[in-house]
Design an enzyme around this catalytic site. Structure first.
Site, PDB file in Angstrom:
ATOM      1  N   ARG A 314       0.791  -1.225   0.000  1.00 60.14           N
ATOM      2  CA  ARG A 314       0.000   0.000   0.000  1.00 60.14           C
ATOM      3  C   ARG A 314       0.836   1.294   0.000  1.00 60.14           C
ATOM      4  NH1 ARG A 314      -2.927   1.380   3.531  1.00 60.14           N
ATOM      5  NH2 ARG A 314      -4.547   2.297   2.264  1.00 60.14           N
ATOM      6  N   CYS A 343      14.971  -4.001  -3.796  1.00 61.97           N
ATOM      7  CA  CYS A 343      15.807  -3.078  -4.562  1.00 61.97           C
ATOM      8  C   CYS A 343      14.971  -2.154  -5.427  1.00 61.97           C
ATOM      9  CB  CYS A 343      16.812  -3.875  -5.376  1.00 61.97           C
ATOM     10  SG  CYS A 343      17.966  -4.689  -4.273  1.00 61.97           S
TER      11      CYS A 343
END
Ligand code: PLP
Length: 420
Positions: A314, A343
């Site tokens: 979210r 990453c």
């Protein structure tokens, strides 16, 4: 109100310390409180006491875990589903097919047929052609599909663009000014029993005014359809009520919502359907995580936790806020950024947040993670799929396993042409 609270300085879910769950199951892990789920289910239902005839269908996309669905089924909740997979879950959790409502703008023919076969209680039709195809399939199967027409009322719900669904440019429902003739056409089709109309204007609503405006519009449509000779015995008012992600930003309560509904729908003489999702499960879950490092930053430190955007999407997806709290706070605070190991710079839960002082190895939680949390999780970066735990008083149980990379890799295949 929820059942996550500090006892003797340690955050508990009901009577279970978070540290006990972390020791037993590891982190990251979603933790749900059964008592909180039950409380929210009852509060929402009681808020609608003034509505004489109603059906509450939990929007299971918010949290489709089988144990969560079982708790809600026992509270008399049905399900609002948006896929064949969600139907399988609702049925597997013990929800009666009659209590299931099938929403969604892209139901496939196979999904429509499977839902007819299962005997679900209501199809929410999103476009004229879907109704025509559903009628055909139903006739071929010798069945009748109970259906309502989803209408797009063209109101701005005032929420995040990605969770707004009731403006005319959104993909959902038929335009309200075309609903009359589309309903009339569908009502002539054998195989289809057109029972009423539906709306759902968005999620995480903090203002009841757009909802009330939408209910006014659909009420007027209901009267027009009745005047044209149609029987309208169901009106589906959708979901959307917001939850407090930040302590000092308080959404309308279920009681406020219920009072508005009672006012807006007085004398409607129809069974009202409700599809709450977030408001039932949001505050019934937290994401428990462990701090891996506190990395000195150029401007301020980064708290690197073992939960990431693949576990809780979210913040990356909707810029959402989740309160962050240490499981055993010292009382000291610092201002830091909070990020996960993935990453991507988007794998950041908060920037420049005043939070409990934490150090490597400490446990912490992201609050209000019960809705649109685990269900949106992925294995991005080949991370394990996050597990789920349910607490019930002094007990807890793993209600979804941590799916490890081995299991995910085992489902991949090396083609013949790469075997040598
Ligand atoms: C997502 C959705 C809901 C639930 O929304 P919440 O904001 O979680 O209450 C209800 N109905 C439909 C059709 C939905 O798509």
């Amino acid at each position: 109100m929820d059942h996550f609270a500090y006892k003797d300085g340690v955050l508990h879910a009901e009577n279970v310390p978070m540290s006990t769950i972390a020791d037993a199951v590891g982190t990251p892990v979603y933790v749900y409180s059964r008592a909180t789920l039950e409380r929210h289910a009852r509060v929402f239902r009681e808020a609608l006491d003034a509505v004489p005839r109603k059906h509450i269908a939990f929007a299971i996309k918010a949290n489709p875990n089988l144990a969560v669905l079982r708790v809600l089924a026992r509270e008399g909740y049905g399900a609002d589903i948006v896929s064949g997979g969600e139907m399988q879950r609702a049925l597997a959790a013990g929800m009666p097919a009659q209590d299931i409502v099938f929403s969604g703008v892209g139901k496939t023919r196979a999904e429509l047929a499977a839902a007819l076969e299962a005997g679900i209680g209501q199809f929410n039709i999103e476009l004229e052609e879907e109704g025509v195809v559903l009628a055909q399939i139903a006739q071929e199967m010798g069945r009748t599909a109970d259906a309502v027409l989803r209408v797009n009322p063209d109101v701005d719900a005032g929420t995040h663009a990605k969770i707004s669904t009731g403006m005319k440019e959104n993909k959902f429902g038929v335009p309200i000014d075309q609903a009359g003739w589309i309903f009339a056409r569908l009502a002539t089709l054998p195989g289809l029993a057109m029972r009423g109309i539906a709306i759902h204007i968005g999620s995480q609503l903090f203002d009841l005014a757009p909802l009330e405006a939408a209910y006014g519009k659909i009420g007027a449509l209901m009267r027009d359809l009745r005047a044209a000779g149609h029987v309208i015995d169901r009106v589906d008012l959708g979901g959307g009520l917001g939850v407090p992600y930040e302590r000092d930003k308080i959404p309308p309560s279920p009681a406020d919502y219920g009072a508005m509904v009672a006012r807006a729908t007085k004398d409607w003489d129809a069974t009202l359907y409700f599809e709450p999702g977030r408001v039932i499960v949001g505050n019934a879950g937290v994401l428990l995580t462990r701090v891996i490092w506190v990395k000195p930053g150029v401007i301020r430190p980064y708290v690197i936790v073992d939960a990431a955007m693949n576990d809780l999407a979210r913040p990356a997806m909707y810029d959402a806020w989740h309160d962050f709290e240490a499981v055993a706070p010292t009382g000291e605070h610092f201002v830091a950024n909070i990020a996960g190991p993935v990453c991507e710079s988007g794998d950041t839960f908060a920037m420049a947040r005043d939070i409990d002082l934490v150090k490597a190895g400490d446990l912490a939680v992201f609050r209000t993670a019960g809705a649109y949390g685990a269900t949106m999780a992925s294995t991005y970066n080949s991370r394990p799929l996050v597990p789920e735990v349910m607490v019930d008083g002094d007990r807890f149980a793993v209600v979804a396993d941590r799916i490890m990379p081995e299991a995910i890799i085992a489902a991949e295949r090396m083609p013949d042409f790469l075997q040598d």
